[in-house]
Write a protein that holds these residues in place. Structure first.
Motif, PDB file in Angstrom:
ATOM      1  N   GLN A 284       0.829  -1.208   0.000  1.00  0.00           N
ATOM      2  CA  GLN A 284       0.000   0.000   0.000  1.00  0.00           C
ATOM      3  C   GLN A 284       0.862   1.257   0.000  1.00  0.00           C
ATOM      4  OE1 GLN A 284      -2.740  -0.983   3.309  1.00  0.00           O
ATOM      5  NE2 GLN A 284      -4.374  -0.575   1.836  1.00  0.00           N
ATOM      6  N   THR A 285       1.908   1.260   0.795  1.00  0.00           N
ATOM      7  CA  THR A 285       2.807   2.411   0.842  1.00  0.00           C
ATOM      8  C   THR A 285       3.486   2.619  -0.511  1.00  0.00           C
ATOM      9  OG1 THR A 285       3.208   2.056   3.198  1.00  0.00           O
ATOM     10  CG2 THR A 285       4.812   3.406   2.018  1.00  0.00           C
ATOM     11  N   LEU A 286       3.954   1.530  -1.115  1.00  0.00           N
ATOM     12  CA  LEU A 286       4.615   1.632  -2.415  1.00  0.00           C
ATOM     13  C   LEU A 286       3.650   2.116  -3.493  1.00  0.00           C
ATOM     14  CD1 LEU A 286       6.766  -1.605  -2.171  1.00  0.00           C
ATOM     15  CD2 LEU A 286       7.622   0.752  -2.189  1.00  0.00           C
ATOM     16  N   LEU A 287       2.409   1.659  -3.430  1.00  0.00           N
ATOM     17  CA  LEU A 287       1.405   2.125  -4.387  1.00  0.00           C
ATOM     18  C   LEU A 287       1.147   3.621  -4.218  1.00  0.00           C
ATOM     19  CD1 LEU A 287      -1.068  -0.875  -4.255  1.00  0.00           C
ATOM     20  CD2 LEU A 287       0.107  -0.047  -6.319  1.00  0.00           C
ATOM     21  N   ALA A 288       1.072   4.073  -2.980  1.00  0.00           N
ATOM     22  CA  ALA A 288       0.860   5.498  -2.714  1.00  0.00           C
ATOM     23  C   ALA A 288       2.046   6.308  -3.234  1.00  0.00           C
ATOM     24  CB  ALA A 288       0.653   5.741  -1.222  1.00  0.00           C
ATOM     25  N   LEU A 289       3.248   5.789  -3.058  1.00  0.00           N
ATOM     26  CA  LEU A 289       4.438   6.478  -3.559  1.00  0.00           C
ATOM     27  C   LEU A 289       4.434   6.542  -5.082  1.00  0.00           C
ATOM     28  CD1 LEU A 289       7.135   4.952  -1.192  1.00  0.00           C
ATOM     29  CD2 LEU A 289       6.366   7.338  -1.238  1.00  0.00           C
ATOM     30  N   GLN A 290       3.949   5.485  -5.697  1.00  0.00           N
ATOM     31  CA  GLN A 290       3.896   5.428  -7.158  1.00  0.00           C
ATOM     32  C   GLN A 290       3.030   6.563  -7.727  1.00  0.00           C
ATOM     33  OE1 GLN A 290       1.734   2.104  -8.876  1.00  0.00           O
ATOM     34  NE2 GLN A 290       3.327   1.844 -10.422  1.00  0.00           N
ATOM     35  N   GLU A 291       2.063   6.994  -6.956  1.00  0.00           N
ATOM     36  CA  GLU A 291       1.162   8.055  -7.395  1.00  0.00           C
ATOM     37  C   GLU A 291       1.769   9.447  -7.229  1.00  0.00           C
ATOM     38  OE1 GLU A 291      -2.513   7.338  -5.350  1.00  0.00           O
ATOM     39  OE2 GLU A 291      -2.743   5.361  -6.278  1.00  0.00           O
ATOM     40  N   GLN A 292       2.996   9.520  -6.698  1.00  0.00           N
ATOM     41  CA  GLN A 292       3.707  10.792  -6.512  1.00  0.00           C
ATOM     42  C   GLN A 292       5.044  10.723  -7.248  1.00  0.00           C
ATOM     43  OE1 GLN A 292       4.098  11.551  -2.294  1.00  0.00           O
ATOM     44  NE2 GLN A 292       2.226  10.414  -1.891  1.00  0.00           N
ATOM     45  N   PRO A 293       5.036  10.780  -8.569  1.00  0.00           N
ATOM     46  CA  PRO A 293       6.268  10.572  -9.343  1.00  0.00           C
ATOM     47  C   PRO A 293       7.395  11.557  -9.047  1.00  0.00           C
ATOM     48  CG  PRO A 293       4.423  11.121 -10.781  1.00  0.00           C
ATOM     49  CD  PRO A 293       3.881  11.015  -9.406  1.00  0.00           C
ATOM     50  N   GLY A 294       7.088  12.732  -8.535  1.00  0.00           N
ATOM     51  CA  GLY A 294       8.122  13.711  -8.245  1.00  0.00           C
ATOM     52  C   GLY A 294       8.693  13.620  -6.844  1.00  0.00           C
ATOM     53  N   ALA A 295       8.134  12.760  -6.024  1.00  0.00           N
ATOM     54  CA  ALA A 295       8.575  12.647  -4.627  1.00  0.00           C
ATOM     55  C   ALA A 295       9.877  11.851  -4.529  1.00  0.00           C
ATOM     56  CB  ALA A 295       7.484  11.973  -3.797  1.00  0.00           C
ATOM     57  N   SER A 296      10.557  11.987  -3.413  1.00  0.00           N
ATOM     58  CA  SER A 296      11.776  11.240  -3.146  1.00  0.00           C
ATOM     59  C   SER A 296      11.445   9.752  -3.045  1.00  0.00           C
ATOM     60  CB  SER A 296      12.387  11.706  -1.822  1.00  0.00           C
ATOM     61  OG  SER A 296      13.371  10.793  -1.393  1.00  0.00           O
ATOM     62  N   CYS A 297      12.377   8.934  -3.496  1.00  0.00           N
ATOM     63  CA  CYS A 297      12.141   7.488  -3.399  1.00  0.00           C
ATOM     64  C   CYS A 297      12.786   6.895  -2.143  1.00  0.00           C
ATOM     65  CB  CYS A 297      12.616   6.775  -4.658  1.00  0.00           C
ATOM     66  SG  CYS A 297      14.383   6.743  -4.868  1.00  0.00           S
ATOM     67  N   ALA A 298      13.126   7.746  -1.180  1.00  0.00           N
ATOM     68  CA  ALA A 298      13.767   7.269   0.052  1.00  0.00           C
ATOM     69  C   ALA A 298      12.890   6.260   0.789  1.00  0.00           C
ATOM     70  CB  ALA A 298      14.106   8.448   0.961  1.00  0.00           C
ATOM     71  N   ASP A 299      11.589   6.503   0.844  1.00  0.00           N
ATOM     72  CA  ASP A 299      10.703   5.562   1.541  1.00  0.00           C
ATOM     73  C   ASP A 299      10.650   4.222   0.822  1.00  0.00           C
ATOM     74  OD1 ASP A 299      10.106   7.306   3.601  1.00  0.00           O
ATOM     75  OD2 ASP A 299       8.269   8.054   2.652  1.00  0.00           O
ATOM     76  N   ALA A 300      10.584   4.274  -0.503  1.00  0.00           N
ATOM     77  CA  ALA A 300      10.558   3.029  -1.279  1.00  0.00           C
ATOM     78  C   ALA A 300      11.855   2.256  -1.054  1.00  0.00           C
ATOM     79  CB  ALA A 300      10.353   3.320  -2.762  1.00  0.00           C
ATOM     80  N   SER A 301      12.949   2.967  -1.044  1.00  0.00           N
ATOM     81  CA  SER A 301      14.248   2.335  -0.828  1.00  0.00           C
ATOM     82  C   SER A 301      14.329   1.717   0.572  1.00  0.00           C
ATOM     83  CB  SER A 301      15.349   3.380  -1.018  1.00  0.00           C
ATOM     84  OG  SER A 301      16.592   2.765  -1.119  1.00  0.00           O
ATOM     85  N   ARG A 302      13.828   2.434   1.573  1.00  0.00           N
ATOM     86  CA  ARG A 302      13.831   1.937   2.951  1.00  0.00           C
ATOM     87  C   ARG A 302      12.997   0.657   3.049  1.00  0.00           C
ATOM     88  NH1 ARG A 302      10.039   2.276   6.179  1.00  0.00           N
ATOM     89  NH2 ARG A 302       9.012   4.061   5.230  1.00  0.00           N
ATOM     90  N   ILE A 303      11.851   0.636   2.396  1.00  0.00           N
ATOM     91  CA  ILE A 303      10.987  -0.555   2.430  1.00  0.00           C
ATOM     92  C   ILE A 303      11.693  -1.727   1.753  1.00  0.00           C
ATOM     93  CG2 ILE A 303       8.841  -1.536   1.506  1.00  0.00           C
ATOM     94  CD1 ILE A 303       7.602   1.303   1.932  1.00  0.00           C
TER      95      ILE A 303
END
Length: 138
Positions: free
Chosen positions: A64-83
């Motif tokens: 769910q978190t990764l999907l939410a991040l996917q919807e913000q293409p300009g945001a930092s990918c630090a959270d995705a990387s941490r996960i």
């Protein structure tokens, strides 16, 4: 497309699709007048993302978190990387456990004389949880 078509296109079981809808990982689809669910290509893409993430061992909260991040293409990918780093750590722990299991099972099989059960090393090792694999790091 209907739920069966979605399942066939993505390789995801229909009951799993319904579960993903209930828990909110997959949005609830539009329904026809007869109550049947109708899915779009966007649903196919999302479900394929979910399936791939689950195959890699990510839990639903992470998905769910990764999907939410996917919807913000300009945001930092630090959270995705941490996960992903956390998932990698879990995989490495599982691999270490499996290697330990392999060592113990190999030892049990090697020590088995294939005689009678009363003298069976496999049965003995399983009956005595205190018996550990010898430390072979020396």
């Amino acid at each position: 497309m209907q739920i069966g078509d979605l399942g066939r296109r993505t390789g995801v079981n229909i009951e799993t699709i319904r579960y993903y809808e209930r828990v909110g990982v997959l949005p609830r689809p539009e329904r026809l007048d007869n109550g049947r669910r109708v899915y779009t290509d966007a649903d196919v893409q999302r479900l394929e993302f979910i399936r791939h993430a689950r195959e890699l061992g990510f839990d639903l909260q992470s998905v769910q978190t990764l999907l939410a991040l996917q919807e913000q293409p300009g945001a930092s990918c630090a959270d995705a990387s941490r996960i992903a780093e956390g998932q990698l750590e879990e995989v490495e722990i599982r691999i270490a456990r499996l290697q330990s299991l392999r060592t113990e099972l190999s030892r049990m099989v090697t020590e088995c004389r294939k005689g009678v059960v009363a003298e069976c090393r496999v049965i003995e090792a399983l009956s005595s949880p205190s018996i550990k694999a010898p430390d072979r790091s020396h």
